[in-house]
Design a protein around this motif. Structure first.
Motif, PDB file in Angstrom:
ATOM      1  N   VAL A 190      -5.658 -34.411  18.831  1.00 17.88           N
ATOM      2  CA  VAL A 190      -5.127 -35.683  19.339  1.00 17.88           C
ATOM      3  C   VAL A 190      -3.950 -35.464  20.047  1.00 17.88           C
ATOM      4  N   LEU A 191      -2.913 -34.563  19.688  1.00 20.31           N
ATOM      5  CA  LEU A 191      -1.899 -34.292  20.528  1.00 20.31           C
ATOM      6  C   LEU A 191      -2.249 -33.632  21.974  1.00 20.31           C
TER       7      LEU A 191
ATOM      8  N   HIS B  38      -2.501 -37.764  28.895  1.00 23.38           N
ATOM      9  CA  HIS B  38      -2.699 -39.213  29.223  1.00 23.38           C
ATOM     10  C   HIS B  38      -1.315 -39.740  28.982  1.00 23.38           C
ATOM     11  N   PRO B  39      -0.489 -39.401  30.095  1.00 23.56           N
ATOM     12  CA  PRO B  39       1.000 -39.822  29.875  1.00 23.56           C
ATOM     13  C   PRO B  39       1.011 -41.264  30.016  1.00 23.56           C
TER      14      PRO B  39
ATOM     15  N   ALA C 278       6.219 -32.305  25.716  1.00 29.40           N
ATOM     16  CA  ALA C 278       5.531 -33.254  26.411  1.00 29.40           C
ATOM     17  C   ALA C 278       6.763 -34.568  26.255  1.00 29.40           C
ATOM     18  N   PRO C 279       6.928 -35.250  27.544  1.00 30.17           N
ATOM     19  CA  PRO C 279       7.808 -36.222  27.671  1.00 30.17           C
ATOM     20  C   PRO C 279       7.523 -37.368  26.975  1.00 30.17           C
ATOM     21  N   ASN C 280       6.253 -37.522  26.812  1.00 30.13           N
ATOM     22  CA  ASN C 280       5.539 -38.941  26.454  1.00 30.13           C
ATOM     23  C   ASN C 280       5.308 -38.869  24.963  1.00 30.13           C
TER      24      ASN C 280
END
Length: 400
Positions: A215-216, A222-223, A262-264
């Protein structure tokens, strides 16, 4: 009359379920002593924070008083909640001085079943309005009184556990009294959908152990979506997690750098924010499995998606009743399409189901739930409470 609200847990997530009741009873100036007891400094700090730092709060912090208990806690605590159980033995004199004990969990029943405190009346506030079988096991019938959030819980306690109807009070959901009108979004509000992934801790139910990292990975790739990863606060509390209702043990493992960086993605493995409904209020879409937090998410109706990588036969199982609130997928390969159609699916039918299940789970009125619960505890204890008398003009709260 001495009434104690007890908080004895490794994490702080149960405090918000019953502390509002204690505060309402203190405000009612009952002819009784109200005591708030905690088992560690973390819980004491949360009690102080949620009470707004009000002066003169009657908090007593108990602990492990025996050397053998402290040693057992040091040796075993990484695997099992040894301290949580030994706490009762070490503080028996304190509990002998209590007439009514109000708790959100079930381990306190050993005061009756193992230590013979037959005089002690125990009131169970529960914590959450979920559907898992462990919430309706025979232990529920051992309490002297049970406070429930709505008719769903009441009916199932009667039918599944044999709790007598007169031993149940429907009081709403005191934790909702603490809900913020302006939840804080942990990621930039830039128009991207914000998804909350909230896997449960129990290995036989949680999606984390079989599909969580995938999931992660999907959200890293998919940002165009933002993700809050806020699992049950106990998932990463110990190196191993153990299912209570169905014996199974597993390792949650460690977070990987590509997910942390991850930035999102916002990752919270158990901070206070995970217990305050901050994330359930802020997210646009709920992604989960067995956590009762989905019902808190429904305080405002929004799309839900449920992960079933273990292939549970859930359609006619009341323990999975919440999986009727949104689309159920069996693998991460279906996550993209589920997210794409989440809003349309919600509008086409799930919103109606959510309204029905929310109202069945939470009997809410304009009167604060904590006040209703305080009145129920006072009545059970035989106390006259003029400041807690019901007011007829409080109307039902319409689900939005």
């Amino acid at each position: 009359m001495r009434i104690c609200f007890l908080f004895n847990h490794d994490q702080v997530h149960q405090v918000a379920h019953s502390l509002p009741i204690a505060l309402a009873m203190l405000d009612a100036h009952l002819d009784a002593e109200i005591v708030i007891a905690t088992s560690n400094a973390r819980l004491t700090a949360e009690v102080t924070r949620l009470s707004g730092g009000r002066p003169g709060l009657p908090v007593v912090e108990l602990g492990l008083t025996r050397k053998s208990s402290r040693l057992a806690h040091q040796v075993l605590e990484r695997l099992v909640p040894a301290g949580k159980l030994l706490f009762y033995r070490d503080n028996l004199e304190f509990f002998r001085s209590i007439d009514v004990l109000v708790v959100a969990e079930k381990t306190s029943l050993i005061l009756k079943t193992q230590f013979g405190l037959d005089h002690l009346k125990i009131v169970h506030t529960r914590h959450g309005a979920g559907d898992r079988a462990v919430g309706f096991d025979p232990a529920s019938a051992l309490f002297d009184h049970v406070l429930v959030s709505g008719p769903k819980i009441r009916e199932r306690l009667i039918s599944d556990t044999g709790v007598k109807p007169e031993a149940i009070s429907v009081v709403g959901y005191p934790k909702f009294d603490l809900a913020s009108a302006a939840p804080v979004r942990p990621l930039p509000n830039d128009g991207r959908p914000l998804v909350l992934y909230n896997p449960h801790v129990s290995p036989h139910l949680s999606s984390w152990f079989t599909a969580g990292r995938q999931v992660l990975d999907w959200f890293v790739d998919h940002p165009e979506y933002q993700l809050i990863f806020a699992p049950h606060v106990m998932l990463f509390e110990r190196p191993f997690t153990i299912s209570v209702d169905k014996l199974r043990i597993d390792r949650p493992g460690r977070m990987e750098a590509r997910h942390l960086n991850a930035p999102n993605i916002h990752i919270d493995l158990g901070s206070r924010a995970s217990t305050t409904m901050a994330y359930t209020q802020a997210a646009d879409i709920y992604l989960g499995d067995a956590s009762s937090q989905v019902y808190e998410f429904l305080l405002r109706s929004r799309p839900c998606i449920f992960l079933n990588p273990q292939g549970h036969d859930w359609q006619d199982d009341k323990n999975f009743n919440h999986w009727n609130l949104g689309r159920v997928i069996t693998g991460v390969d279906q996550l993209g399409s589920a997210l794409e159609t989440a809003s349309a699916d919600h509008a086409d039918g799930y919103r109606h189901v959510q309204r029905e299940q929310f109202e069945n789970s939470f009997d809410l009125t304009e009167e604060p739930s904590a006040r209703r619960a305080a009145r129920a505890v006072a009545t059970f204890a035989g106390l006259t409470a003029p400041l807690l008398q019901p007011i007829a003009e409080f109307a039902r709260v319409a689900y939005g």
